[in-house]
Structures are given as C-alpha cells and as structure tokens.
Design a protein around this motif. Structure first.
Motif, PDB file in Angstrom:
ATOM      1  N   UNK A   7       0.847  -1.192   0.000  1.00  0.00           N
ATOM      2  CA  UNK A   7       0.000   0.000   0.000  1.00  0.00           C
ATOM      3  C   UNK A   7       0.880   1.239   0.000  1.00  0.00           C
ATOM      4  N   UNK A   8       1.963   1.200   0.749  1.00  0.00           N
ATOM      5  CA  UNK A   8       2.866   2.356   0.820  1.00  0.00           C
ATOM      6  C   UNK A   8       3.417   2.706  -0.557  1.00  0.00           C
ATOM      7  N   UNK A   9       3.796   1.701  -1.323  1.00  0.00           N
ATOM      8  CA  UNK A   9       4.296   1.952  -2.682  1.00  0.00           C
ATOM      9  C   UNK A   9       3.216   2.607  -3.537  1.00  0.00           C
ATOM     10  N   UNK A  10       2.004   2.110  -3.443  1.00  0.00           N
ATOM     11  CA  UNK A  10       0.893   2.653  -4.230  1.00  0.00           C
ATOM     12  C   UNK A  10       0.611   4.099  -3.846  1.00  0.00           C
ATOM     13  N   UNK A  11       0.592   4.353  -2.544  1.00  0.00           N
ATOM     14  CA  UNK A  11       0.325   5.707  -2.044  1.00  0.00           C
ATOM     15  C   UNK A  11       1.400   6.674  -2.536  1.00  0.00           C
ATOM     16  N   UNK A  12       2.652   6.258  -2.474  1.00  0.00           N
ATOM     17  CA  UNK A  12       3.749   7.138  -2.908  1.00  0.00           C
ATOM     18  C   UNK A  12       3.655   7.436  -4.400  1.00  0.00           C
ATOM     19  N   UNK A  13       3.327   6.428  -5.194  1.00  0.00           N
ATOM     20  CA  UNK A  13       3.186   6.631  -6.640  1.00  0.00           C
ATOM     21  C   UNK A  13       2.095   7.653  -6.928  1.00  0.00           C
ATOM     22  N   UNK A  14       0.966   7.535  -6.248  1.00  0.00           N
ATOM     23  CA  UNK A  14      -0.149   8.455  -6.496  1.00  0.00           C
ATOM     24  C   UNK A  14       0.197   9.865  -6.033  1.00  0.00           C
ATOM     25  N   UNK A  15       0.795  10.001  -4.851  1.00  0.00           N
ATOM     26  CA  UNK A  15       1.176  11.337  -4.373  1.00  0.00           C
ATOM     27  C   UNK A  15       2.192  11.997  -5.296  1.00  0.00           C
ATOM     28  N   UNK A  16       3.057  11.199  -5.882  1.00  0.00           N
ATOM     29  CA  UNK A  16       4.091  11.727  -6.765  1.00  0.00           C
ATOM     30  C   UNK A  16       3.534  12.088  -8.135  1.00  0.00           C
ATOM     31  N   UNK A  24      -6.762  16.862  -1.292  1.00  0.00           N
ATOM     32  CA  UNK A  24      -8.119  16.362  -1.114  1.00  0.00           C
ATOM     33  C   UNK A  24      -8.087  14.876  -0.735  1.00  0.00           C
ATOM     34  N   UNK A  25      -8.403  14.585   0.521  1.00  0.00           N
ATOM     35  CA  UNK A  25      -8.340  13.204   1.015  1.00  0.00           C
ATOM     36  C   UNK A  25      -9.245  12.252   0.248  1.00  0.00           C
ATOM     37  N   UNK A  26     -10.446  12.686  -0.062  1.00  0.00           N
ATOM     38  CA  UNK A  26     -11.392  11.799  -0.740  1.00  0.00           C
ATOM     39  C   UNK A  26     -10.966  11.535  -2.182  1.00  0.00           C
ATOM     40  N   UNK A  27     -10.499  12.552  -2.847  1.00  0.00           N
ATOM     41  CA  UNK A  27      -9.995  12.384  -4.208  1.00  0.00           C
ATOM     42  C   UNK A  27      -8.781  11.452  -4.202  1.00  0.00           C
ATOM     43  N   UNK A  28      -7.940  11.636  -3.206  1.00  0.00           N
ATOM     44  CA  UNK A  28      -6.767  10.790  -3.064  1.00  0.00           C
ATOM     45  C   UNK A  28      -7.177   9.335  -2.839  1.00  0.00           C
ATOM     46  N   UNK A  29      -8.114   9.110  -1.926  1.00  0.00           N
ATOM     47  CA  UNK A  29      -8.554   7.746  -1.634  1.00  0.00           C
ATOM     48  C   UNK A  29      -9.213   7.112  -2.859  1.00  0.00           C
ATOM     49  N   UNK A  30      -9.973   7.877  -3.600  1.00  0.00           N
ATOM     50  CA  UNK A  30     -10.583   7.362  -4.829  1.00  0.00           C
ATOM     51  C   UNK A  30      -9.501   6.912  -5.809  1.00  0.00           C
ATOM     52  N   UNK A  31      -8.440   7.678  -5.929  1.00  0.00           N
ATOM     53  CA  UNK A  31      -7.334   7.286  -6.818  1.00  0.00           C
ATOM     54  C   UNK A  31      -6.676   5.997  -6.350  1.00  0.00           C
ATOM     55  N   UNK A  32      -6.500   5.844  -5.042  1.00  0.00           N
ATOM     56  CA  UNK A  32      -5.930   4.613  -4.499  1.00  0.00           C
ATOM     57  C   UNK A  32      -6.858   3.440  -4.814  1.00  0.00           C
ATOM     58  N   UNK A  33      -8.156   3.634  -4.615  1.00  0.00           N
ATOM     59  CA  UNK A  33      -9.137   2.570  -4.902  1.00  0.00           C
ATOM     60  C   UNK A  33      -9.120   2.199  -6.379  1.00  0.00           C
ATOM     61  N   UNK A  35      -6.659   2.564  -8.412  1.00  0.00           N
ATOM     62  CA  UNK A  35      -5.375   1.923  -8.687  1.00  0.00           C
ATOM     63  C   UNK A  35      -5.448   0.439  -8.322  1.00  0.00           C
ATOM     64  N   UNK A  36      -6.106   0.145  -7.204  1.00  0.00           N
ATOM     65  CA  UNK A  36      -6.213  -1.245  -6.736  1.00  0.00           C
ATOM     66  C   UNK A  36      -7.274  -2.027  -7.494  1.00  0.00           C
ATOM     67  N   UNK A  55     -12.415  -7.001  -2.876  1.00  0.00           N
ATOM     68  CA  UNK A  55     -12.050  -6.228  -4.062  1.00  0.00           C
ATOM     69  C   UNK A  55     -10.574  -5.802  -4.032  1.00  0.00           C
ATOM     70  N   UNK A  56      -9.932  -5.994  -2.904  1.00  0.00           N
ATOM     71  CA  UNK A  56      -8.523  -5.623  -2.779  1.00  0.00           C
ATOM     72  C   UNK A  56      -8.300  -4.152  -2.503  1.00  0.00           C
ATOM     73  N   UNK A  57      -9.311  -3.492  -1.940  1.00  0.00           N
ATOM     74  CA  UNK A  57      -9.221  -2.060  -1.648  1.00  0.00           C
ATOM     75  C   UNK A  57      -8.765  -1.882  -0.199  1.00  0.00           C
ATOM     76  N   UNK A  58      -7.699  -1.119   0.036  1.00  0.00           N
ATOM     77  CA  UNK A  58      -7.210  -0.933   1.409  1.00  0.00           C
ATOM     78  C   UNK A  58      -8.150  -0.049   2.223  1.00  0.00           C
ATOM     79  N   UNK A  59      -8.093  -0.221   3.515  1.00  0.00           N
ATOM     80  CA  UNK A  59      -8.895   0.556   4.455  1.00  0.00           C
ATOM     81  C   UNK A  59      -8.510   2.046   4.364  1.00  0.00           C
ATOM     82  N   UNK A  60      -9.520   2.904   4.435  1.00  0.00           N
ATOM     83  CA  UNK A  60      -9.289   4.344   4.343  1.00  0.00           C
ATOM     84  C   UNK A  60      -8.284   4.801   5.396  1.00  0.00           C
TER      85      UNK A  60
END
Length: 86
Positions: A7-16, A24-33, A35-36, A55-60
């Motif tokens: 999850x950390x790798x995915x989060x870093x890729x999206x933030x970068x 925007x936390x919700x927009x960010x979480x939607x992108x993570x979802x 991505x997964x 579905x393989x979606x990490x917890x908010x």
C-alpha cells in the motif's frame, strides 16, 4: 503503469504522479481505490463499501496513515500552502 505490491508503494506513486490529490483526502482515496481496482467506478457504492476486502481495496484509515507518514518523511509530497496551514 507498473503495479506495486505494498500500500505504501501505491500511495507514494499516487502522491508523486497526481499532485492534485495531495489537497483532497477523498480524491486521493478514490485514486488509491481505482489503482487497486480499476473497475471501481462502475460499481454501486454499497458494493464497494461492503466488499472492499474481497475487491482488494485498502482501508481508508490505513491509506490516511501511510500518506501522513510519507508526507512527514517527504515534505515535497505535501499539498499547497493553504493546506499546509490547516
């Protein structure tokens, strides 16, 4: 886009790569979802919320904590000045 294992790798890729998600936390979480689980946009909200694990979606909260940790370690991943003040 290359798939990352943690999850950390995915989060870093999206933030970068998607700087607008830093403010925007919700927009960010939607992108993570998305991505997964790329098909998440076509699913009913109730399905996503009740079947997130299968579905393989990490917890908010996990995503939020990882984002917070990464932003503390990498100040360049923090959002705009307005958001920094908050």
């Amino acid at each position: 886009m290359q798939k990352y294992k943690t999850i950390e790798d995915k989060v870093k890729v999206i933030l970068t790569s998607q700087t607008d998600t830093r403010d925007d936390d919700m927009k960010f979480y939607l992108c993570v979802c998305r991505y997964c689980q790329p098909s998440i946009g076509t699913m009913p909200f109730e399905t996503v919320m009740t079947q997130c694990r299968s579905l393989g979606i990490p917890c908010f909260e996990s995503v939020r904590r990882i984002r917070q940790k990464l932003q503390a370690q990498n100040p360049e991943l923090i959002g705009t000045a307005r958001v920094k003040k908050l």
